[in-house]
Write a protein that holds these residues in place. Structure first.
Motif, short mmCIF file in Angstrom:
data_model
loop_
_atom_site.label_atom_id
_atom_site.label_comp_id
_atom_site.label_asym_id
_atom_site.label_seq_id
_atom_site.Cartn_x
_atom_site.Cartn_y
_atom_site.Cartn_z
N ASN A 23 24.67 23.08 20.61
CA ASN A 23 25.50 22.13 19.87
C ASN A 23 25.29 20.68 20.33
O ASN A 23 25.69 19.76 19.62
N GLN A 24 24.66 20.51 21.49
CA GLN A 24 24.41 19.16 22.00
C GLN A 24 23.05 18.63 21.57
O GLN A 24 22.79 17.44 21.62
N LYS A 25 22.18 19.50 21.13
CA LYS A 25 20.81 19.10 20.79
C LYS A 25 20.52 19.39 19.33
O LYS A 25 21.23 20.15 18.68
N ASN A 26 19.47 18.81 18.85
CA ASN A 26 19.04 19.08 17.48
C ASN A 26 17.79 19.95 17.49
O ASN A 26 16.91 19.81 16.65
N ASN A 27 17.72 20.85 18.49
CA ASN A 27 16.54 21.70 18.64
C ASN A 27 16.58 22.85 17.63
O ASN A 27 17.64 23.25 17.15
N ARG A 28 15.38 23.39 17.35
CA ARG A 28 15.29 24.56 16.49
C ARG A 28 15.89 25.76 17.19
O ARG A 28 15.64 26.01 18.37
N LEU A 29 16.70 26.54 16.46
CA LEU A 29 17.28 27.75 17.04
C LEU A 29 16.20 28.79 17.27
O LEU A 29 15.32 28.97 16.43
N GLU A 30 16.27 29.48 18.39
CA GLU A 30 15.33 30.53 18.71
C GLU A 30 16.06 31.87 18.83
O GLU A 30 17.23 31.91 19.17
N SER A 31 15.32 32.94 18.55
CA SER A 31 15.90 34.28 18.68
C SER A 31 15.84 34.70 20.14
O SER A 31 14.83 35.20 20.63
N ILE A 32 16.94 34.52 20.84
CA ILE A 32 17.03 34.85 22.27
C ILE A 32 18.05 35.97 22.43
O ILE A 32 19.19 35.86 21.98
N ASN A 33 17.64 37.05 23.06
CA ASN A 33 18.54 38.17 23.32
C ASN A 33 18.88 38.19 24.80
O ASN A 33 18.05 38.54 25.64
N PHE A 34 20.11 37.79 25.13
CA PHE A 34 20.54 37.77 26.54
C PHE A 34 20.76 39.18 27.09
O PHE A 34 21.04 39.33 28.26
N PHE A 35 20.62 40.17 26.24
CA PHE A 35 20.87 41.54 26.64
C PHE A 35 19.60 42.36 26.74
O PHE A 35 19.65 43.58 26.74
N ASN A 36 18.43 41.68 26.80
CA ASN A 36 17.20 42.40 27.05
C ASN A 36 17.27 43.06 28.42
O ASN A 36 18.01 42.62 29.31
#
Length: 347
Positions: A332-345
């Motif tokens: 929410n602080q950046k204008n970066n592209r969202l990435e598919s990150i799974n914190f539950f790997n």
């Protein structure tokens, strides 16, 4: 006498034998006008007969007689696909499936209607449309699922392996090692969960759950397996998971969460996991404990309750929870592209 009671009485009279309009009026109490009786006969014909019945109009001289009898129809022979579709609809009555399999749905609806012996009362309730279904979390316009469901259902019934060309993403918790083509699976059980269908399978010495619409180009192989041998494994595997997502590892954790009073009162009425224990605390909040693995579905479920929940233990879940909060804040602080990150790997 209400309209429903009068229609029921006329229906029962006409099942016994044929009557003229004047004879029907003479038998009814209280009496009705000829015009009202004609409207009643139209209602019975259009709305109150079972699918196997018909209203006969029998001319006799200058008079017309009316009778209800069984409709003469050819019996439709059911095939394997029909049984599969009926099984799906019994579980979900999915709106998209209803449109896709309209002929089978019609037969299914007629079958359900025939289960009600007191036809008039049931029809009256149905026409009121008292219960509204939101279709929230319901499978929506997935053509791959439509192609897959019957061969997968058939493969499980016949205890046959299936081959999948590839896995298109993974709704249950990424399986990057299974991106290879021509994956061979033992299909063991179809799971209806959150309005969607998942396949519990044995693959490469592990047990995996896939959303059925993720499996590309499913074909049934000649190779067989013995399905009952896997029932106990299936039940154990489901008890180890929160929902259907893959766990981060093989460990089971003692999960403890505290909920605010209003949210806790709501969640205490629901089943979330077979091991759950919910207790109201002296401060009027609620404590939920359960023993299961940690996975993405558990994390998303906790976030669903926003600031009305607190993770008490285990430390592993607290750390993941805080890590996700930090990542949300950073996004929410950046204008970066969202990435598919799974914190539950798996970690």
């Amino acid at each position: 006498m209400t309209q429903i009671q009068r229609l029921k009485e006329i229906y029962q009279l006409l099942w016994q034998k044929a009557y003229s309009k004047n004879e029907i009026i003479a038998l009814l109490e209280p009496k009705v006008s000829l015009r009202q009786l004609e409207r009643d006969l139209i209602d019975i014909k259009n709305s109150y007969l079972r699918p196997t019945e018909e209203l006969l109009e029998i001319p006799n001289g200058k008079r017309m007689y009316y009778s209800i009898t069984k409709r003469k129809t050819k019996k439709r022979k059911l095939n394997f696909d029909d049984f599969c579709i009926y099984d799906l609809l019994l579980n979900s009555e999915n709106e998209v499936l209803n449109k896709k399999f309209d002929k089978q749905v019609l037969f299914f609806q007629n079958f359900k209607k025939a289960l009600f012996e007191t036809f008039g009362e049931h029809q009256n309730f149905v026409q009121k449309n008292i219960i509204y279904k939101t279709h929230f979390y319901e499978l929506y316009q997935d053509e791959t699922f439509i192609k897959n469901i019957i061969p997968i259902y058939k493969a499980i019934y016949d205890e046959k392996y299936i081959q999948v060309k590839q896995v298109d993403f993974d709704a249950t918790g990424d399986n990057p090692e299974l991106r290879s083509r021509n994956l061979k699976l033992k299909p063991l059980k179809i799971i209806f969960h959150r309005g969607d269908y998942f396949l519990f399978s044995h693959c490469k010495q592990n047990y995996k759950i896939f959303e059925i619409g993720q499996l590309m180009d499913v074909i049934i192989l000649d190779k067989s397996f013995t399905l009952p041998n896997y029932q106990a494994v299936f039940e154990q595997e489901m008890s180890n998971r929160f929902g259907v997502s893959n766990n981060i590892n093989q460990k089971l954790y003692d999960i403890e969460l505290e909920f605010s009073e209003s949210t806790g009162n709501y969640i205490s009425k629901m089943k979330w996991h077979e091991s759950q224990q919910i207790k109201k605390l002296p401060n009027k909040n609620y404590r939920l404990t359960m023993r299961c693995g940690i996975n993405r579905e558990l994390g998303g479920w906790i976030f669903q309750w926003m600031n009305n929940v607190k993770v008490i233990q285990p430390p592993e879940l607290i750390n993941i929870y805080q890590k996700i909060i930090n990542s949300i804040h950073a996004n929410n602080q950046k204008n970066n592209r969202l990435e598919s990150i799974n914190f539950f790997n798996k970690g």
